[in-house]
Design an enzyme around this catalytic site. Structure first.
Site, PDB file in Angstrom:
ATOM      1  N   ASP A 187       0.959  -1.201   0.082  1.00 16.38           N
ATOM      2  CA  ASP A 187      -0.096  -0.207   0.021  1.00 16.38           C
ATOM      3  C   ASP A 187       0.833   1.219  -0.052  1.00 16.38           C
ATOM      4  OD1 ASP A 187      -3.145   0.578   1.231  1.00 16.38           O
ATOM      5  OD2 ASP A 187      -1.781   2.164   0.766  1.00 16.38           O
ATOM      6  N   MET A 188       0.628   1.981  -0.877  1.00 15.73           N
ATOM      7  CA  MET A 188       1.344   3.300  -1.121  1.00 15.73           C
ATOM      8  C   MET A 188       1.296   4.313   0.104  1.00 15.73           C
ATOM      9  SD  MET A 188       2.982   3.028  -3.877  1.00 15.73           S
ATOM     10  CE  MET A 188       3.547   4.510  -4.313  1.00 15.73           C
TER      11      MET A 188
ATOM     12  N   LEU B 261       3.399   2.772 -11.145  1.00 19.51           N
ATOM     13  CA  LEU B 261       1.951   3.052 -11.799  1.00 19.51           C
ATOM     14  C   LEU B 261       0.898   3.182 -10.822  1.00 19.51           C
ATOM     15  CD1 LEU B 261       2.510   0.354 -14.652  1.00 19.51           C
ATOM     16  CD2 LEU B 261       3.399   2.538 -14.461  1.00 19.51           C
ATOM     17  N   ALA B 262       1.233   2.869  -9.495  1.00 18.58           N
ATOM     18  CA  ALA B 262       0.456   3.000  -8.434  1.00 18.58           C
ATOM     19  C   ALA B 262      -0.347   4.277  -8.267  1.00 18.58           C
ATOM     20  CB  ALA B 262       1.080   2.745  -7.120  1.00 18.58           C
TER      21      ALA B 262
ATOM     22  N   GLN C 177      -4.346   6.536  -7.288  1.00 20.20           N
ATOM     23  CA  GLN C 177      -5.883   6.722  -7.450  1.00 20.20           C
ATOM     24  C   GLN C 177      -5.844   7.824  -8.939  1.00 20.20           C
ATOM     25  OE1 GLN C 177      -8.868   7.976  -8.428  1.00 20.20           O
ATOM     26  NE2 GLN C 177      -8.199   9.920  -7.675  1.00 20.20           N
ATOM     27  N   SER C 178      -6.176   6.986  -9.882  1.00 19.35           N
ATOM     28  CA  SER C 178      -5.812   7.692 -11.326  1.00 19.35           C
ATOM     29  C   SER C 178      -6.966   8.292 -11.854  1.00 19.35           C
ATOM     30  CB  SER C 178      -5.265   6.619 -11.995  1.00 19.35           C
ATOM     31  OG  SER C 178      -6.042   5.804 -12.553  1.00 19.35           O
TER      32      SER C 178
ATOM     33  N   THR D 157       2.353  12.366 -15.913  1.00 25.87           N
ATOM     34  CA  THR D 157       0.990  12.584 -16.722  1.00 25.87           C
ATOM     35  C   THR D 157       0.852  13.875 -17.675  1.00 25.87           C
ATOM     36  OG1 THR D 157      -1.395  12.803 -16.601  1.00 25.87           O
ATOM     37  CG2 THR D 157      -0.043  13.099 -14.750  1.00 25.87           C
TER      38      THR D 157
ATOM     39  N   GLU E  30      -1.747  15.136 -17.577  1.00 27.37           N
ATOM     40  CA  GLU E  30      -2.877  16.163 -16.720  1.00 27.37           C
ATOM     41  C   GLU E  30      -1.923  17.397 -16.231  1.00 27.37           C
ATOM     42  OE1 GLU E  30      -6.240  16.203 -16.122  1.00 27.37           O
ATOM     43  OE2 GLU E  30      -5.984  15.160 -17.977  1.00 27.37           O
TER      44      GLU E  30
ATOM     45  N   TYR F 274      -5.773  15.439  -8.853  1.00 27.56           N
ATOM     46  CA  TYR F 274      -4.998  14.439  -9.090  1.00 27.56           C
ATOM     47  C   TYR F 274      -3.663  14.905  -9.598  1.00 27.56           C
ATOM     48  CZ  TYR F 274      -3.331  11.327 -12.659  1.00 27.56           C
ATOM     49  OH  TYR F 274      -2.620  10.339 -13.814  1.00 27.56           O
TER      50      TYR F 274
ATOM     51  N   LYS G 144       0.200  14.703  -8.650  1.00 28.31           N
ATOM     52  CA  LYS G 144       1.269  14.222  -9.570  1.00 28.31           C
ATOM     53  C   LYS G 144       2.316  15.104 -10.091  1.00 28.31           C
ATOM     54  CE  LYS G 144       0.007  10.097 -11.290  1.00 28.31           C
ATOM     55  NZ  LYS G 144       1.016   8.976 -11.346  1.00 28.31           N
TER      56      LYS G 144
ATOM     57  N   HIS H 293      -3.555   6.738 -22.361  1.00 31.73           N
ATOM     58  CA  HIS H 293      -3.145   5.422 -23.134  1.00 31.73           C
ATOM     59  C   HIS H 293      -4.069   4.630 -22.789  1.00 31.73           C
ATOM     60  CE1 HIS H 293      -0.819   6.305 -19.484  1.00 31.73           C
ATOM     61  NE2 HIS H 293      -1.024   5.061 -19.241  1.00 31.73           N
TER      62      HIS H 293
ATOM     63  N   ARG I  16      -8.695  -0.984 -19.956  1.00 27.03           N
ATOM     64  CA  ARG I  16      -8.784   0.312 -19.305  1.00 27.03           C
ATOM     65  C   ARG I  16     -10.063   0.195 -18.464  1.00 27.03           C
ATOM     66  NH1 ARG I  16      -6.955   4.932 -17.769  1.00 27.03           N
ATOM     67  NH2 ARG I  16      -7.004   6.622 -19.250  1.00 27.03           N
TER      68      ARG I  16
HETATM   69  O1  G4F Z   1     -11.145   9.281 -19.684  1.00 29.25           O
HETATM   70  P1  G4F Z   1     -10.898  10.186 -18.707  1.00 29.25           P
HETATM   71  O2  G4F Z   1     -11.479  10.157 -17.401  1.00 29.25           O
HETATM   72  O3  G4F Z   1      -9.525  10.630 -18.681  1.00 29.25           O
HETATM   73  P2  G4F Z   1      -8.589  11.954 -18.068  1.00 29.25           P
HETATM   74  O4  G4F Z   1      -9.351  12.647 -17.270  1.00 29.25           O
HETATM   75  O5  G4F Z   1      -7.844  12.384 -19.471  1.00 29.25           O
HETATM   76  O6  G4F Z   1      -7.278  11.327 -17.455  1.00 29.25           O
HETATM   77  C1  G4F Z   1      -6.640  10.000 -17.779  1.00 29.25           C
HETATM   78  O7  G4F Z   1      -5.623  10.242 -18.617  1.00 29.25           O
HETATM   79  C2  G4F Z   1      -4.347  11.022 -18.034  1.00 29.25           C
HETATM   80  C3  G4F Z   1      -3.428  11.230 -18.881  1.00 29.25           C
HETATM   81  O8  G4F Z   1      -3.536  12.399 -19.597  1.00 29.25           O
HETATM   82  C4  G4F Z   1      -4.078  10.151 -16.673  1.00 29.25           C
HETATM   83  F1  G4F Z   1      -3.030  10.921 -15.957  1.00 29.25           F
HETATM   84  C5  G4F Z   1      -5.177   9.897 -15.746  1.00 29.25           C
HETATM   85  O9  G4F Z   1      -4.658   9.026 -14.713  1.00 29.25           O
HETATM   86  C6  G4F Z   1      -6.244   9.051 -16.663  1.00 29.25           C
HETATM   87  O10 G4F Z   1      -5.768   8.002 -16.841  1.00 29.25           O
HETATM   88  O11 G4F Z   1     -11.618  11.709 -19.451  1.00 29.25           O
HETATM   89  C7  G4F Z   1     -11.309  12.053 -20.580  1.00 29.25           C
HETATM   90  C8  G4F Z   1     -12.089  13.443 -20.888  1.00 29.25           C
HETATM   91  C9  G4F Z   1     -12.246  14.341 -19.820  1.00 29.25           C
HETATM   92  O12 G4F Z   1     -12.223  15.534 -20.533  1.00 29.25           O
HETATM   93  C10 G4F Z   1     -13.725  14.277 -19.462  1.00 29.25           C
HETATM   94  O13 G4F Z   1     -14.137  15.425 -18.700  1.00 29.25           O
HETATM   95  O14 G4F Z   1     -13.368  12.740 -21.328  1.00 29.25           O
HETATM   96  C11 G4F Z   1     -14.347  13.858 -20.727  1.00 29.25           C
HETATM   97  N1  G4F Z   1     -15.641  12.964 -20.389  1.00 29.25           N
HETATM   98  C12 G4F Z   1     -16.812  13.246 -20.819  1.00 29.25           C
HETATM   99  N2  G4F Z   1     -17.686  12.348 -20.422  1.00 29.25           N
HETATM  100  C13 G4F Z   1     -15.765  11.808 -19.447  1.00 29.25           C
HETATM  101  C14 G4F Z   1     -16.935  11.498 -19.640  1.00 29.25           C
HETATM  102  N3  G4F Z   1     -14.874  11.378 -18.648  1.00 29.25           N
HETATM  103  C15 G4F Z   1     -15.401  10.243 -18.168  1.00 29.25           C
HETATM  104  N4  G4F Z   1     -14.421   9.508 -17.112  1.00 29.25           N
HETATM  105  N5  G4F Z   1     -16.607   9.924 -17.894  1.00 29.25           N
HETATM  106  C16 G4F Z   1     -17.366  10.553 -18.715  1.00 29.25           C
HETATM  107  O15 G4F Z   1     -18.866  10.221 -18.920  1.00 29.25           O
END
Ligand code: G4F
Length: 306
Positions: free
Chosen positions: A20-21, A42-43, A45-46, A89, A91, A113, A117, A143, A148
């Site tokens: 546990d981190m 890679l651990a 709350q992402s 990331t 982000e 988040y 990071k 990615h 996923r």
């Molecule tokens: O798939 P997401 O939740 O990914 P997000 O926020 O880009 O983060 C992911 O990628 C990062 C790398 O850049 C990682 F660091 C992070 O840990 C994670 O893996 O959302 C992508 C986009 C956002 O703009 C969000 O507002 O999709 C939009 N979105 C629209 N509808 C939604 C939804 N996102 C989610 N999760 N669920 C929806 O219903």
């Protein structure tokens, strides 16, 4: 090492340890026992949206957790033997200062988040400089793959569209349809992580495809895969996506998926990774959608409750 406790498997080609981190002593024990040569952190709350609800926990795990792991390596006296990879990331770029984003683009985090990071990113650089550790930040853009988590947008789309194609569901509810991401295939990105740790000198690298697409485009391409065309009507929270030919509503906007602060556009420039260790992505946007749709249709056929 896993963020949450999981099984300990004997006889497999890998071994899982409880960890546990937020627990320094378990990190020290695992590292002392395993004596690894490479550690990939890679651990996390992402989930960005969840980090607004679990902000302190996210800081503990993603920020201070990184420090705990680096310190555990030092406590075990392995700082000269271990190569350390930190999952940084895109982000971090948040409200972007320039497009495309590269290793020199200033950060502007837009979520708990991303703030956590950011601490992780800088503590890796600090330990590299202070203790001469081989520690790299991979600044990975989004990615994706059939593995996923289902509450990230790509997988949520492909799972639901697969269910719609099998008549197990009618409609897909999403938040911001206009945000744009540089989506690559996780398989390519994992290779880049490994390549970083094979270098002579540690450094920080952007890993991205150099293409950006909106959530809306991801939806359109997923529906195309099952032979349906989506037409958009209305705007804002009243926007809907209807199926061409039948007028059945297939996509709705639900504000509960909006974030208090959004990252509107990410587009990475991975030219440093290309020139230093020859990395380029192999899987493009349409093949990524295809891979995820194919896997989710198969999954839902065999297990409609999945
Ligand atoms: O798939 P997401 O939740 O990914 P997000 O926020 O880009 O983060 C992911 O990628 C990062 C790398 O850049 C990682 F660091 C992070 O840990 C994670 O893996 O959302 C992508 C986009 C956002 O703009 C969000 O507002 O999709 C939009 N979105 C629209 N509808 C939604 C939804 N996102 C989610 N999760 N669920 C929806 O219903």
């Amino acid at each position: 090492m896993y963020q949450n406790p999981s099984t300990h498997q004997e006889g497999a080609s890998f071994k899982l340890h409880y960890g546990d981190m937020t627990d320094s002593s378990c990190l020290v024990k695992i590292i002392a026992q395993v004596r690894p040569t490479e550690i990939y952190n890679l651990a996390a709350q992402s989930h960005v949206k969840i980090s607004f609800d679990l902000s302190e926990y996210t800081a503990e795990v993603d920020g201070v957790g990184t420090l705990r792991l680096l310190d555990a390596i030092r406590t075990c006296g392995l700082e000269k033997q271990v190569k350390f990879y930190q999952a940084s990331t895109s982000e971090l770029y948040g409200k972007v200062a320039e497009t495309p984003q590269n290793e020199k683009t200033p950060f502007y985090p837009r979520s708990p988040y991303a703030c956590a990071k950011m601490y992780g990113f800088w503590i890796v650089i600090n330990y590299r400089e202070a203790y001469d550790m081989f520690a790299c930040n991979g600044i990975l853009f989004n990615h994706e793959s059939p593995r996923r988590g289902e509450n990230f947008v790509t997988r949520k789309i492909t799972r639901t569209v697969a269910k719609i194609s099998l008549k197990q569901q009618e409609v897909l509810e999403l938040g911001n349809l206009d945000s744009k991401r540089d989506w690559g295939h996780a398989r390519d990105y994992v290779e880049a992580m490994w390549m970083m740790l094979q270098l002579e000198k540690p450094d920080d690298f952007v890993i991205a495809t150099g293409e950006t697409h909106s959530v809306r485009e991801f939806v359109e391409e997923s529906f195309k895969f099952i032979g349906k065309t989506i037409e958009w009507r209305g705007s804002g929270v009243d926007e809907i996506g209807v199926e061409k030919g039948t007028d059945v509503v297939r996509v709705k906007v639900n504000p509960k998926y909006f974030r208090p602060t959004e990252v509107d556009l990410l587009l990475g420039d991975a030219s440093k990774a290309k020139s230093v260790f020859g990395w380029t992505p192999k899987v493009g946007f349409l093949d990524l959608v295809k891979d995820m749709m194919t896997a989710d249709i198969e999954l839902m056929k065999n297990n409609p409750r999945a």
